[in-house]
Design an enzyme around this catalytic site. Structure first.
Site, mmCIF file in Angstrom:
data_model
loop_
_atom_site.group_PDB
_atom_site.id
_atom_site.type_symbol
_atom_site.label_atom_id
_atom_site.label_comp_id
_atom_site.label_asym_id
_atom_site.label_seq_id
_atom_site.Cartn_x
_atom_site.Cartn_y
_atom_site.Cartn_z
ATOM 1 N N ARG A 1 42.625 44.856 49.572
ATOM 2 C CA ARG A 1 42.200 43.512 49.141
ATOM 3 C C ARG A 1 43.343 42.507 49.314
ATOM 4 O O ARG A 1 43.102 41.352 49.692
ATOM 5 C CB ARG A 1 41.744 43.538 47.670
ATOM 6 C CG ARG A 1 40.336 44.131 47.506
ATOM 7 C CD ARG A 1 40.127 44.765 46.153
ATOM 8 N NE ARG A 1 40.035 43.803 45.077
ATOM 9 C CZ ARG A 1 40.192 44.125 43.783
ATOM 10 N NH1 ARG A 1 40.459 45.372 43.437
ATOM 11 N NH2 ARG A 1 40.074 43.205 42.863
ATOM 12 N N ARG B 1 35.189 49.063 38.023
ATOM 13 C CA ARG B 1 34.643 48.546 39.273
ATOM 14 C C ARG B 1 34.976 49.516 40.380
ATOM 15 O O ARG B 1 36.019 50.156 40.362
ATOM 16 C CB ARG B 1 35.286 47.184 39.564
ATOM 17 C CG ARG B 1 34.452 46.040 39.061
ATOM 18 C CD ARG B 1 35.185 44.738 39.138
ATOM 19 N NE ARG B 1 35.759 44.447 40.460
ATOM 20 C CZ ARG B 1 36.269 43.276 40.786
ATOM 21 N NH1 ARG B 1 36.285 42.296 39.919
ATOM 22 N NH2 ARG B 1 36.779 43.080 41.989
ATOM 23 N N ARG C 1 36.362 32.427 50.899
ATOM 24 C CA ARG C 1 37.451 33.363 51.116
ATOM 25 C C ARG C 1 37.906 33.400 52.566
ATOM 26 O O ARG C 1 38.831 34.153 52.891
ATOM 27 C CB ARG C 1 36.961 34.763 50.753
ATOM 28 C CG ARG C 1 37.572 35.366 49.505
ATOM 29 C CD ARG C 1 36.889 36.702 49.354
ATOM 30 N NE ARG C 1 37.524 37.601 48.446
ATOM 31 C CZ ARG C 1 37.218 37.706 47.150
ATOM 32 N NH1 ARG C 1 36.366 36.892 46.597
ATOM 33 N NH2 ARG C 1 37.797 38.626 46.426
ATOM 34 N N LYS D 1 40.685 34.883 38.142
ATOM 35 C CA LYS D 1 39.720 33.830 38.485
ATOM 36 C C LYS D 1 38.447 33.949 37.662
ATOM 37 O O LYS D 1 37.927 32.962 37.167
ATOM 38 C CB LYS D 1 39.357 33.886 39.976
ATOM 39 C CG LYS D 1 40.539 33.649 40.909
ATOM 40 C CD LYS D 1 40.094 33.556 42.367
ATOM 41 C CE LYS D 1 39.458 34.834 42.884
ATOM 42 N NZ LYS D 1 40.420 35.946 43.065
ATOM 43 N N ARG E 1 44.603 47.861 34.117
ATOM 44 C CA ARG E 1 43.148 47.716 33.909
ATOM 45 C C ARG E 1 42.450 49.070 34.145
ATOM 46 O O ARG E 1 41.558 49.450 33.396
ATOM 47 C CB ARG E 1 42.600 46.648 34.856
ATOM 48 C CG ARG E 1 41.162 46.269 34.599
ATOM 49 C CD ARG E 1 40.854 44.874 35.120
ATOM 50 N NE ARG E 1 40.614 44.869 36.555
ATOM 51 C CZ ARG E 1 40.459 43.746 37.265
ATOM 52 N NH1 ARG E 1 40.533 42.566 36.703
ATOM 53 N NH2 ARG E 1 40.232 43.810 38.555
HETATM 54 P P1 ADP Z 1 38.551 39.909 43.157
HETATM 55 O O1 ADP Z 1 38.778 38.457 42.934
HETATM 56 O O2 ADP Z 1 39.135 40.742 42.070
HETATM 57 O O3 ADP Z 1 38.915 40.361 44.542
HETATM 58 P P2 ADP Z 1 35.658 39.543 43.506
HETATM 59 O O4 ADP Z 1 34.698 39.905 42.458
HETATM 60 O O5 ADP Z 1 35.828 38.101 43.818
HETATM 61 O O6 ADP Z 1 37.020 40.229 43.038
HETATM 62 O O7 ADP Z 1 35.286 40.291 44.884
HETATM 63 C C1 ADP Z 1 35.095 41.685 44.961
HETATM 64 C C2 ADP Z 1 34.748 42.085 46.400
HETATM 65 O O8 ADP Z 1 33.497 41.475 46.783
HETATM 66 C C3 ADP Z 1 35.742 41.633 47.481
HETATM 67 O O9 ADP Z 1 36.833 42.520 47.626
HETATM 68 C C4 ADP Z 1 34.831 41.601 48.712
HETATM 69 O O10 ADP Z 1 34.572 42.892 49.209
HETATM 70 C C5 ADP Z 1 33.525 41.049 48.156
HETATM 71 N N1 ADP Z 1 33.457 39.569 48.193
HETATM 72 C C6 ADP Z 1 33.320 38.737 47.113
HETATM 73 N N2 ADP Z 1 33.277 37.453 47.490
HETATM 74 C C7 ADP Z 1 33.412 37.453 48.852
HETATM 75 C C8 ADP Z 1 33.474 36.431 49.843
HETATM 76 N N3 ADP Z 1 33.385 35.119 49.515
HETATM 77 N N4 ADP Z 1 33.631 36.800 51.140
HETATM 78 C C9 ADP Z 1 33.703 38.105 51.494
HETATM 79 N N5 ADP Z 1 33.661 39.107 50.609
HETATM 80 C C10 ADP Z 1 33.525 38.804 49.303
#
Ligand code: ADP
Length: 193
Positions: free
Chosen positions: A150, A139, A90, A15, A129
């Site tokens: 996740r 990360r 989410r 994404k 990765r």
């Molecule tokens: P990925 O798409 O690889 O999971 P992100 O960068 O979107 O990575 O998110 C990393 C982490 O940040 C998530 O696992 C969560 O802990 C937190 N996070 C990000 N966006 C949200 C959201 N909209 N709601 C809740 N937690 C979030």
């Protein structure tokens, strides 16, 4: 009306990569809650201190915190070509929150692009990765353990968001296992429809 887009999909679906490419091609403003949270963690703000452990474990940060950062950071007036949301909403509560925030401005999410990648491919992507990234640049949630958490959060809390948008006729699927360029082109074709 300004068209806002959601890039949807499981963790490690690509994404973030696609958001940058689509933003460059369209002038839309990329809006990543993951990036906003990582910035808060790096700056060690009170919000960052709350979020750091939750993110490291792979769990979702509370809806109230997420809606707070969206309210603080989203400047829709600066996004005449629309915002491109990545990693948000989410949960169904976040999707409802976004709808009401946009409705106040007479705006809405116009399309949700679902980047489809099977779980086993996600796991192997994260493993390669991790292997390719120096420790200092990794990360905190780039581990197989956190990815499993996740994925559970994705299936339990995020997948219902798909039905929410599908019932509004806004959900389109793209094959996230194709080449990066091909995925970008498929997204752009959907956005121009
Ligand atoms: P990925 O798409 O690889 O999971 P992100 O960068 O979107 O990575 O998110 C990393 C982490 O940040 C998530 O696992 C969560 O802990 C937190 N996070 C990000 N966006 C949200 C959201 N909209 N709601 C809740 N937690 C979030």
């Amino acid at each position: 009306m300004t068209a806002h887009i959601v890039l949807f999909g499981p963790p490690a679906a690509g994404k973030g990569t696609q958001a940058k490419r689509v933003a460059a091609a369209t002038g839309m403003v990329p809006t990543s809650t993951g990036d906003m949270l990582r910035a808060a963690v790096a700056e060690n703000t009170p919000l960052g201190q709350k979020a750091a452990g939750i993110m490291r474990a792979g769990n979702l940060v509370d809806d109230a915190i997420i809606m707070g950062i969206i309210n603080d950071h989203l400047v829709l007036g600066d996004a005449p070509d629309g915002a491109l949301f990545d990693g948000f909403p989410r949960t169904v509560a976040q999707a409802e929150g976004l709808d009401s925030l946009l409705k106040e401005r007479g705006e809405e999410v116009s399309k949700v692009v679902n980047i489809v990648v099977p779980d086993e491919i996600l796991l192997s992507r994260v493993e390669s990765r991790i292997a390719e990234t120096p420790v200092a640049e990794r990360r905190s949630d780039d581990s197989s353990e956190a990815l499993e958490v996740r994925l559970v959060a994705y299936h339990e809390q995020t997948v219902p968001v798909m039905a929410y948008y599908r019932s509004q006729g806004k959900l389109v699927d793209v094959d996230g296992t194709a080449l990066i360029d091909t995925v970008t082109q498929s997204i752009l074709v959907h956005l121009s429809e």
